[in-house]
Motif scaffolding. Sequence first.
Motif, short mmCIF file in Angstrom:
data_model
loop_
_atom_site.label_atom_id
_atom_site.label_comp_id
_atom_site.label_asym_id
_atom_site.label_seq_id
_atom_site.Cartn_x
_atom_site.Cartn_y
_atom_site.Cartn_z
N HIS A 5 -3.47 9.08 -1.41
CA HIS A 5 -4.85 8.82 -1.69
C HIS A 5 -5.37 7.52 -1.12
O HIS A 5 -4.67 6.61 -1.37
N TRP A 6 -6.47 7.26 -0.42
CA TRP A 6 -6.86 6.05 0.08
C TRP A 6 -6.68 4.58 -0.77
O TRP A 6 -6.23 3.69 -0.69
N SER A 7 -6.90 5.21 -2.29
CA SER A 7 -6.84 4.04 -3.13
C SER A 7 -5.62 3.46 -3.56
O SER A 7 -5.47 2.39 -4.11
N VAL A 8 -4.51 4.07 -3.17
CA VAL A 8 -3.01 3.71 -3.33
C VAL A 8 -2.17 3.85 -2.06
O VAL A 8 -1.09 3.62 -2.17
N ASP A 9 -2.90 3.91 -1.04
CA ASP A 9 -2.32 4.04 0.08
C ASP A 9 -2.13 2.72 0.96
O ASP A 9 -3.31 2.30 1.55
N TYR A 10 -0.77 2.00 0.93
CA TYR A 10 -0.87 0.75 1.65
C TYR A 10 0.39 0.83 2.66
O TYR A 10 0.99 -0.13 2.81
N SER A 11 0.54 1.98 3.03
CA SER A 11 1.40 2.04 4.17
C SER A 11 0.89 1.80 5.63
O SER A 11 1.13 2.39 6.41
N TYR A 12 0.09 0.78 5.69
CA TYR A 12 -0.50 0.50 6.78
C TYR A 12 0.37 -0.35 7.87
O TYR A 12 1.27 -0.73 7.28
N LEU A 56 6.47 -2.15 -9.74
CA LEU A 56 4.97 -2.76 -9.08
C LEU A 56 5.51 -3.03 -7.53
O LEU A 56 6.61 -3.39 -7.18
N LEU A 57 4.50 -2.23 -6.89
CA LEU A 57 4.55 -2.30 -5.24
C LEU A 57 3.69 -3.29 -4.75
O LEU A 57 2.35 -3.21 -5.38
N PRO A 58 3.92 -4.09 -3.82
CA PRO A 58 2.94 -5.15 -3.26
C PRO A 58 2.05 -4.37 -2.13
O PRO A 58 2.41 -3.61 -1.32
N ASN A 59 0.79 -4.45 -2.51
CA ASN A 59 -0.04 -3.66 -1.58
C ASN A 59 -0.25 -4.40 -0.11
O ASN A 59 -0.60 -3.79 0.67
N PHE A 60 -0.03 -5.61 -0.24
CA PHE A 60 0.01 -6.58 1.09
C PHE A 60 1.24 -7.30 1.03
O PHE A 60 1.92 -7.83 -0.14
N GLY A 237 -15.87 -9.84 -13.39
CA GLY A 237 -14.63 -10.41 -13.18
C GLY A 237 -13.31 -9.38 -13.16
O GLY A 237 -12.13 -9.84 -13.18
N LEU A 238 -13.77 -8.28 -13.11
CA LEU A 238 -12.79 -7.15 -12.97
C LEU A 238 -13.05 -6.39 -11.56
O LEU A 238 -13.68 -5.32 -11.93
N PRO A 239 -12.43 -6.56 -10.34
CA PRO A 239 -12.71 -5.69 -9.33
C PRO A 239 -12.28 -4.28 -9.58
O PRO A 239 -11.48 -4.29 -10.27
N PRO A 240 -12.71 -3.52 -8.70
CA PRO A 240 -12.27 -2.02 -9.11
C PRO A 240 -10.63 -1.90 -9.19
O PRO A 240 -9.84 -2.23 -8.28
N THR A 241 -10.28 -1.08 -10.30
CA THR A 241 -8.92 -0.61 -10.14
C THR A 241 -8.90 0.84 -10.28
O THR A 241 -9.73 1.50 -10.98
N TYR A 242 -8.02 1.62 -9.82
CA TYR A 242 -8.00 2.92 -9.55
C TYR A 242 -6.67 3.49 -10.24
O TYR A 242 -5.70 3.02 -10.27
N VAL A 253 -0.24 6.72 -11.57
CA VAL A 253 -0.24 5.55 -10.56
C VAL A 253 -1.47 4.70 -10.86
O VAL A 253 -2.50 5.25 -11.43
N MET A 254 -1.53 3.46 -10.87
CA MET A 254 -2.59 2.57 -11.10
C MET A 254 -2.55 1.52 -10.01
O MET A 254 -1.51 1.03 -9.72
#
Lengths: 268, 445
Positions: A5-12, A56-60, A237-242, A253-254
């Motif tokens: 899902h795009w909200s957890v896909d950081y395999s860019y 914890l996986l780093p998104n970037f 103070g809380l950007p969206p978390t999915y 997954v979060m």
Amino acid sequence: MNKLHWSVDYSYSSKLSRTKQIQENFQEEFKKILGDSLSSSPIDFNAKRKTHRYTLLPNFWSGFKSGEDTNLNIGQVSIERQRDESEIWRYKIEHENTSSGEALSLNFYCDSKPARPLVDSWQIFTKNSADGSYNSLSLTGKWNEQINGVRSVKMTTANGLVIVAGSIKHNETLTCNWAIFDILPLLRESISMDRLAILDDLEVLKKDCYIKPLEAWVFENGNEKYTFTGFCVFGKGLPPTYWWLTENGEVAVMSTMLTTYVLNGRSS
Amino acid sequence: MADNPNILFINTDQQTWNAVSAYGNPYVHTPYIDQLQKNGISFMKSYCTDPVCAPARASWVTGLYTSENGVPFNGGRMHDDIPDLGQILTSNGYHAIHCGKWHVEDRPMRKSFHNLYTGKRDIGACGGEYYDRVSTHAVIDFLDCYDETIPFYLQVGLVNPHDICEYLHNHEHKSIPGPVEQGILAVEDLPPLPKNFKYDEREILLQKMLHRDEETSIHAPILNGIRDWTENQWRFLSWNHYRFVEAVDQQIGLILNTLQNSRFKNNTLIIFAADHGESSGCHQAFQKFSLYEESIHVPFIVATLNDQLDVPKGVLDTEHFVSGVDLVPTVLDYAGIKVPGGVQGLSLKPLIERKSTDIDSKTKDCEKHEKKTSAENTIPWRDFVYVESNFWGRAIVTERFKYIMEYRPKQKENFFPPWTGYRLYWIGTALRYSERPMGNEKPCR
């Protein structure tokens, strides 16, 4: 390979070949961790004691790990809670981020109401393994008696220095971000929650937070298919978390802006 | 020396001057920066020296423009013979401490400052979510435990709202639905498009190369990823930026609330600033780099939580141009230390102290304030501020105009990267009163 899902896909991909190689492992790593944990027996929703562990996986990638370190994992969190006979949940959180270098231990109690309001006092312990003179911090938090309909949240250091974390109206519900793991399963029927106050890591008061349902996501791993229920949590103070929950009501997954928390183990 | 004040310099990363609720922005909630505004003087015409992290920070610690100190871009090399603020303070009886983001290239922080906390691997450009709360823990611990007899200078580099950059990177290689399509926000929950959203297509080459051209933009993948954004997606960018601003404001709150009850409350001067701004959709642009107002115009507040230091309360100074090079002379002036020769900046202390009695500290009526200060100000001051943008451009901001000089390469392919065989050709001075600020979010104008 089926996309996440795009909200957890950081395999860019990335301009840097090395980074590209590492981040392309994200999906593989994600599916391995989650697939293994989902293949184990789910925890009884009504269990009096349960523990969930997340990687914890780093998104970037850039900037958060040494260039020679090809291991994606940047830490873990363990969420352990136990319900006593008076229907109070005792939480124990162990969180470690190897990029910041800080290990965080939290102890707190919540009422068993759906919004899991904080009760009694709570403790925060930190330990820093990064370079610098800051080594550790110990704080005890508590509610103060309401004055003119307002309750203040205060923390006290081991030396007795008092720090005001903020205040809320006496009829507002204040919970901890780590209790959201138990709030969401009670909202699975596409119900949202408005104006929640969250004491982030038991120290930062984030008011006017919202929980909104998302579309369902079918997570495919090999021949296995899992239908996840989604929520978005955000506020001042809380950007969206999915957040994505299994059919059994466990957070699988979060994802925050920088981190994806992937379920890697559970026990009761 | 023991009577000199402690100085706490709190800085944020990528916060435009008006991303503060106290300045009239209804789309962001910053109660703790507002607290600083109420307890101090806000310099409303404050500009960074260069709208990129490392150059702006290099000016903070040297009092020199980036073309002088060797750090005109991220990755520059600061000249060895230039003393920095930490070295000067330490050699003059101050305990100089750094915490959080440093990002001053090629100047080892530990040789200049005591290191309180800088991450497991020194904090680079980004990572507010990871590092800011730990930096705050370190500051709480410091204020709780510091027992030296000499005063301290503590600079705290908070990373957010810089995480908005990761929000943008997230769009490089995947399609992300807008907030309404996600079902989490209604259209009316989003801030409006900035009034200067539509950019002038005759904008100067510098702005085009940084914000429009995929061949030259430093963030071409982002540019490509957001090319088809709807207006709501641009508005959601701004919405997200404000959430990151609020997140860092909450960390500032914990620091201030710690100071409030610490034994240092009555003798600590607080300086708050941002290294550079964020376009956040203005001129249909993101991030910083260029000489547009949203990139270079930053908040700058001097405050105290006590009544012992001579700092006026709740004052908006809309008259004086302030630059990032002013930090060094201001800190040294308050510390009672002579400013080294060659430092470009000016101490703000005379402006701050000149008239706590002259200024109606309770009024927020800027017009009234301006009339008073114009009539009574006798302190010589600059009537413009100078800003650099890498090797590419220069701006002089005056009361009425912004003069922009850009360098144009002979051939476009020689333009990037400038440190690999570049040749710069000065074409001329482009004069343009380049943009209007964000309309209804502009405070008291």
